[in-house]
Design a protein around this motif. Structure first.
Motif, PDB file in Angstrom:
ATOM      1  N   THR A  71      25.055  13.932  -7.359  1.00  0.00           N
ATOM      2  CA  THR A  71      26.126  13.604  -6.410  1.00  0.00           C
ATOM      3  C   THR A  71      26.142  14.640  -5.285  1.00  0.00           C
ATOM      4  O   THR A  71      27.138  14.808  -4.594  1.00  0.00           O
ATOM      5  CB  THR A  71      27.514  13.585  -7.099  1.00  0.00           C
ATOM      6  OG1 THR A  71      27.733  14.853  -7.741  1.00  0.00           O
ATOM      7  CG2 THR A  71      27.606  12.485  -8.134  1.00  0.00           C
ATOM      8  N   GLN A  72      25.041  15.346  -5.143  1.00  0.00           N
ATOM      9  CA  GLN A  72      24.905  16.382  -4.101  1.00  0.00           C
ATOM     10  C   GLN A  72      26.090  17.342  -4.124  1.00  0.00           C
ATOM     11  O   GLN A  72      26.648  17.689  -3.093  1.00  0.00           O
ATOM     12  CB  GLN A  72      24.760  15.764  -2.704  1.00  0.00           C
ATOM     13  CG  GLN A  72      23.389  15.165  -2.416  1.00  0.00           C
ATOM     14  CD  GLN A  72      23.198  13.839  -3.124  1.00  0.00           C
ATOM     15  OE1 GLN A  72      24.112  13.002  -3.162  1.00  0.00           O
ATOM     16  NE2 GLN A  72      22.038  13.626  -3.711  1.00  0.00           N
ATOM     17  N   LYS A  90      36.797   5.386  -8.980  1.00  0.00           N
ATOM     18  CA  LYS A  90      36.705   6.033  -7.666  1.00  0.00           C
ATOM     19  C   LYS A  90      37.976   5.757  -6.863  1.00  0.00           C
ATOM     20  O   LYS A  90      38.536   6.648  -6.225  1.00  0.00           O
ATOM     21  CB  LYS A  90      35.468   5.476  -6.953  1.00  0.00           C
ATOM     22  CG  LYS A  90      34.774   6.318  -5.989  1.00  0.00           C
ATOM     23  CD  LYS A  90      34.046   7.556  -6.341  1.00  0.00           C
ATOM     24  CE  LYS A  90      34.352   8.879  -5.754  1.00  0.00           C
ATOM     25  NZ  LYS A  90      34.528   9.978  -6.641  1.00  0.00           N
ATOM     26  N   GLN A 103      29.100  16.891  -5.181  1.00  0.00           N
ATOM     27  CA  GLN A 103      30.455  16.325  -5.126  1.00  0.00           C
ATOM     28  C   GLN A 103      31.202  16.505  -6.440  1.00  0.00           C
ATOM     29  O   GLN A 103      32.406  16.715  -6.454  1.00  0.00           O
ATOM     30  CB  GLN A 103      30.364  14.834  -4.827  1.00  0.00           C
ATOM     31  CG  GLN A 103      30.581  14.504  -3.377  1.00  0.00           C
ATOM     32  CD  GLN A 103      30.705  13.006  -3.217  1.00  0.00           C
ATOM     33  OE1 GLN A 103      31.483  12.347  -3.898  1.00  0.00           O
ATOM     34  NE2 GLN A 103      29.925  12.467  -2.298  1.00  0.00           N
ATOM     35  N   TYR A 104      30.473  16.367  -7.547  1.00  0.00           N
ATOM     36  CA  TYR A 104      31.120  16.504  -8.859  1.00  0.00           C
ATOM     37  C   TYR A 104      31.322  17.974  -9.229  1.00  0.00           C
ATOM     38  O   TYR A 104      32.115  18.297 -10.103  1.00  0.00           O
ATOM     39  CB  TYR A 104      30.294  15.775  -9.938  1.00  0.00           C
ATOM     40  CG  TYR A 104      31.078  15.612 -11.216  1.00  0.00           C
ATOM     41  CD1 TYR A 104      32.209  14.796 -11.250  1.00  0.00           C
ATOM     42  CD2 TYR A 104      30.736  16.323 -12.363  1.00  0.00           C
ATOM     43  CE1 TYR A 104      32.967  14.691 -12.391  1.00  0.00           C
ATOM     44  CE2 TYR A 104      31.490  16.207 -13.521  1.00  0.00           C
ATOM     45  CZ  TYR A 104      32.607  15.391 -13.526  1.00  0.00           C
ATOM     46  OH  TYR A 104      33.368  15.288 -14.656  1.00  0.00           O
ATOM     47  N   THR A 143      40.516   8.611  -5.456  1.00  0.00           N
ATOM     48  CA  THR A 143      40.752   8.760  -4.019  1.00  0.00           C
ATOM     49  C   THR A 143      42.250   8.686  -3.708  1.00  0.00           C
ATOM     50  O   THR A 143      42.794   9.502  -2.963  1.00  0.00           O
ATOM     51  CB  THR A 143      40.002   7.651  -3.244  1.00  0.00           C
ATOM     52  OG1 THR A 143      38.643   7.662  -3.689  1.00  0.00           O
ATOM     53  CG2 THR A 143      40.057   7.854  -1.763  1.00  0.00           C
ATOM     54  N   CYS A 179      26.262  16.641 -11.248  1.00  0.00           N
ATOM     55  CA  CYS A 179      26.464  17.476 -10.055  1.00  0.00           C
ATOM     56  C   CYS A 179      25.272  17.340  -9.108  1.00  0.00           C
ATOM     57  O   CYS A 179      25.424  17.158  -7.904  1.00  0.00           O
ATOM     58  CB  CYS A 179      26.593  18.950 -10.431  1.00  0.00           C
ATOM     59  SG  CYS A 179      28.110  19.344 -11.293  1.00  0.00           S
TER      60      CYS A 179
END
Ligand SMILES: CC(=O)N[C@H]1[C@@H](OP(=O)(O)O)O[C@H](CO)[C@@H](O)[C@@H]1O
Ligand SMILES: [Mg+2]
Length: 542
Positions: A171-172, A381, A174-175, A385, A168
Motif C-alpha cells: 500500500t506504499q 474503506k 499507507q497501512y 474514510t 505496508c
C-alpha cells in the motif's frame, strides 16, 4: 528461467521419495526434516505469485501451536491475506512434483495463471523461533534466488508482523511503515491515544501476565516494551529461555485442555493471557477465589470488542453495517448473546481464517474470531474514510470523541490477520475504557459446557460436510445417528468434520452440563469410529 540453475539448486533440496504433502488450512505443516524441498519450492512459488499479481508476497516459516519438532510454511498475499485458494492447488502441484518434472510444472503454472516471467518479483520472509526455522528459511531464499526474485529477510517475526509488513509494502506505506519499528510505533501510539480517553481503573487494573508459549511472542513483546506507557505492566512468562515451544503452555493448550499453562503462577482474580507459538492467537483466563479456572476464549473476545464498537457506532450515528463472523466451534451461548442481547447479526462460516476474513469483508465493520482465539476486525474503506473525516470535521464533541476512538481502534487492530499482540492491546484498552474487570467481562454470558475430541480414521475424506460444516453428508447414516444422539440431551449440539491440519476427524459437542457434553462427544466419536472407518482401538469414555 535458468534451467541449469533450477536443476542444480533443486538437487540441493531433494524431495524425499514417495512423500506427498498438501497445502492445507494453514499451508504445509509436518515434521521439520521433511520440509526442506517444500521450502525451496515455496520460494519458487512466491516468485511466480509475485510476478502474477505485480506485488510483494510474504512467506512465513512456522508451525504455530504444533510441537517444536514440526515446522511449516504459509504464503501471504498482497494485502496481508492468506494465499488465494486458486493458488493452493499450484502450491500442492509444485510441492509434489518429481525433480525432473519441476521445470515443466513451473511452466504449466505460468500458463494457467498467466505469469509473465520477465516481470520483477519481491518476497518478504519471516520465521518463528523453532530450531529448524533458520535453515528452512535459507531454503526459501534459495528458491526465490533461482527464479531471480528480490527478497527481504525479516528474520524472527511473529506471523502477524509479517502480514503487516507485506500490507505496508503493497500500500506504499499507507497501512504503515514496513519495519518492526513502524509496527511498534503505530500500535503503541494508537493504544496510548485510546487509553488517554479512559477515566476509570486504578493502577492494579493494568497488570497483565502473558504466557508466550516459549515462542516468538516473548521476543517481540520484550522488544515492544519500551514503546508502552509506564502504567502498562506486562509480565512475560514462558519466554523460551527454559522450556520447549508450546510444551504444556500457549493458547492452544489452554483452550483445548481448559486449564492454565505451566510456568505461570496465577493468583486469584489476576488477569492472564496466552499467545500461541507464532503469536497469531490469544485467549484470556483467570482463577477465582475458590480456585476455579475461567477461560475467556475467542468468542468472548469477539463479544467484548463488539459491545465496545457497537456503542461507538451508535454515537457517531452512521449507518454502518456491523456483523460478527464465527465458525461452528463458537460456543452456542456466545452466538445467542450476540444475536439476542446485543442484536448484532452473526454469520457462521467454515473453519479456517481465510473463510472468516472473506466473510468479514462484506461489512463496514466485520468482527471475526475463531473460538481458539484467532481473530481481528475489518473496517471497510468507506467506513474508515468517513470515521477519519468525522475526527477532523465534526463539531459535536461526543460524536467527534467517539469517532476518534474508532480511528484509534482502526490503527490499533491488525486488519491483515489475527494478531495476539494487537488483540491484547485492543482488549486492554477496552477493559480500561469501560472500567471492566476480567470477572465482569467473563460474566457477560456463561459458556455452555463443551468438549472437543479427535478420532483417527483410515481416510478422513470419507466425511463430507455442508451448512458451514455443521452437518455431515457422508458417510451414509452418520448425520442421522448424530441427530439421534443430540436429542438425548438438553441445550445440545454436535458436529464432526475432517481436520484441515491433522490426519484426524474432529468431534465437537456441547450440552447443559460438562458430564453431558462429555458423554455426547464420546457417543458421537463412537459413531464416527464405526461409520467412518476408525483406526486402532475404539474411543474410550472421557
Ligand atoms: C478446531 C480448531 O481449533 N481448528 C483449527 C485448526 O484447523 P483444523 O482444520 O480443525 O485442523 O487449525 C486451523 C489453522 O490454525 C485453525 O484455523 C482452526 O481453527
Ligand atoms: Mg498460530
Amino acid at each position: 528461467m535458468d534451467s541449469e540453475a533450477l536443476r542444480k539448486y533443486s538437487a540441493l533440496h531433494p524431495k524425499p521419495a514417495g512423500l506427498t504433502l498438501q497445502y492445507g488450512t494453514a499451508g504445509f505443516r509436518t515434521k521439520a526434516e521433511q520440509l526442506d524441498h517444500i521450502m525451496f519450492r515455496m520460494g519458487l512459488l512466491a516468485v511466480l505469485r509475485s510476478k502474477a499479481v505485480t506485488a510483494t508476497i510474504g512467506i512465513m516459516v512456522t508451525a504455530s501451536h504444533n510441537p517444536e519438532e514440526d515446522n511449516g510454511v504459509k504464503l501471504v498475499d498482497p494485502l496481508g491475506e492468506m494465499l488465494h485458494p486458486s493458488w493452493e492447488e499450484y502450491a500442492t502441484q509444485l510441492a509434489n512434483a518429481e525433480e525432473q518434472e519441476l521445470q515443466k510444472v513451473i511452466t504449466e503454472i505460468c500458463q494457467k495463471a498467466a505469469v509473465n516471467l520477465h516481470k520483477d518479483a519481491s518476497v518478504f520472509i519471516g520465521r518463528d523461533t523453532r530450531p529448524s526455522s533458520k535453515k528452512l528459511s535459507q531454503s526459501v531464499i534459495d528458491g526465490v534466488h533461482v527464479l531471480g526474485g528480490q527478497y527481504h529477510d525479516y528474520g524472527l517475526v511473529t506471523t502477524p508482523q509479517l502480514h503487516y509488513m507485506v500490507c505496508c509494502q503493497n500500500t506504499q506505506g499507507q497501512y504503515g511503515k514496513a519495519t518492526l519499528e513502524g509496527y511498534y510505533e503505530k500500535l503503541s501510539k494508537a493504544f496510548m491515544e485510546l487509553i488517554k480517553q479512559s477515566h476509570c481503573s486504578g493502577e492494579s487494573q493494568r497488570h497483565l501476565k502473558i504466557d508466550c508459549a516459549n515462542g516468538i511472542g516473548a521476543l517481540k513483546l520484550s522488544e515492544m516494551k519500551p514503546y508502552f506507557p509506564q502504567e502498562v505492566l506486562i509480565h512475560i512468562y514462558n519466554d523460551g529461555t527454559k522450556e520447549k515451544l508450546n510444551h504444556l503452555c500457549g493458547a492452544d493448550f489452554v483452550k483445548v485442555h481448559q486449564k492454565p499453562p505451566g510456568g505461570l503462577d496465577m493468583k486469584p482474580n489476576e488477569r492472564c493471557c496466552s499467545f500461541d507459538g507464532d503469536a497469531d492467537r490469544i485467549v484470556y483466563y483467570y482463577k477465582d477465589t475458590a480456585g476455579h479456572f475461567h477461560l475467556i476464549d475467542g468468542d468472548k473476545i469477539a463479544t467484548l470488542i463488539s459491545i465496545f464498537l457497537k456503542e461507538l457506532l451508535a454515537k457517531v450515528k452512521q449507518s454502518f453495517k456491523m456483523a460478527v463472523v464465527q465458525t461452528a466451534y463458537a460456543n452456542g451461548n456466545s452466538t445467542r448473546y450476540l444475536q439476542e442481547t446485543l442484536k448484532v447479526p452473526v454469520h457462521c462460516v467454515k473453519t479456517g481464517v481465510k473463510h472468516l476474513h472473506h466473510k468479514a469483508q462484506e461489512f463496514d465493520v466485520g468482527v471475526y474470531f475463531e473460538a481458539n482465539g484467532h481473530g481481528t476486525v475489518l473496517f471497510s474503506k468507506a467506513a474508515e474514510t468517513k470515521i477519519r473525516q468525522l475526527v477532523k470535521e465534526e463539531k459535536d464533541d461526543e460524536k467527534r470523541e467517539a469517532a476518534k476512538m474508532l480511528e484509534n481502534m482502526i490503527d490499533l487492530i491488525n486488519q491483515t490477520v489475527g494478531d495476539a499482540v494487537s488483540d491484547m492491546l485492543v482488549i486492554e484498552a477496552i477493559l480500561a475504557l469501560k472500567g471492566l474487570t476480567v470477572q465482569q467481562w467473563d460474566a457477560l454470558y456463561t459458556d455452555l459446557p463443551n468438549r472437543l475430541l479427535k478420532v483417527q480414521v483410515a481416510d478422513r475424506r470419507v466425511i463430507d460436510t455442508t451448512d458451514a460444516e455443521r452437518r455431515a453428508l457422508t458417510p451414509p447414516g452418520l448425520q442421522e445417528k448424530i441427530d439421534a444422539l443430540v436429542k438425548k440431551y438438553k441445550l445440545s449440539r454436535a458436529f464432526v468434520r475432517p481436520s484441515g491440519t491433522e490426519d484426524v476427524v474432529r468431534i465437537y459437542a456441547e450440552a447443559d452440563t460438562q458430564e453431558n457434553a462429555d458423554a455426547l462427544a464420546h457417543e458421537v466419536s463412537l459413531a464416527v469410529f464405526h461409520l467412518a472407518g476408525g483406526k486402532g482401538a475404539p474411543p474410550q469414555p472421557i
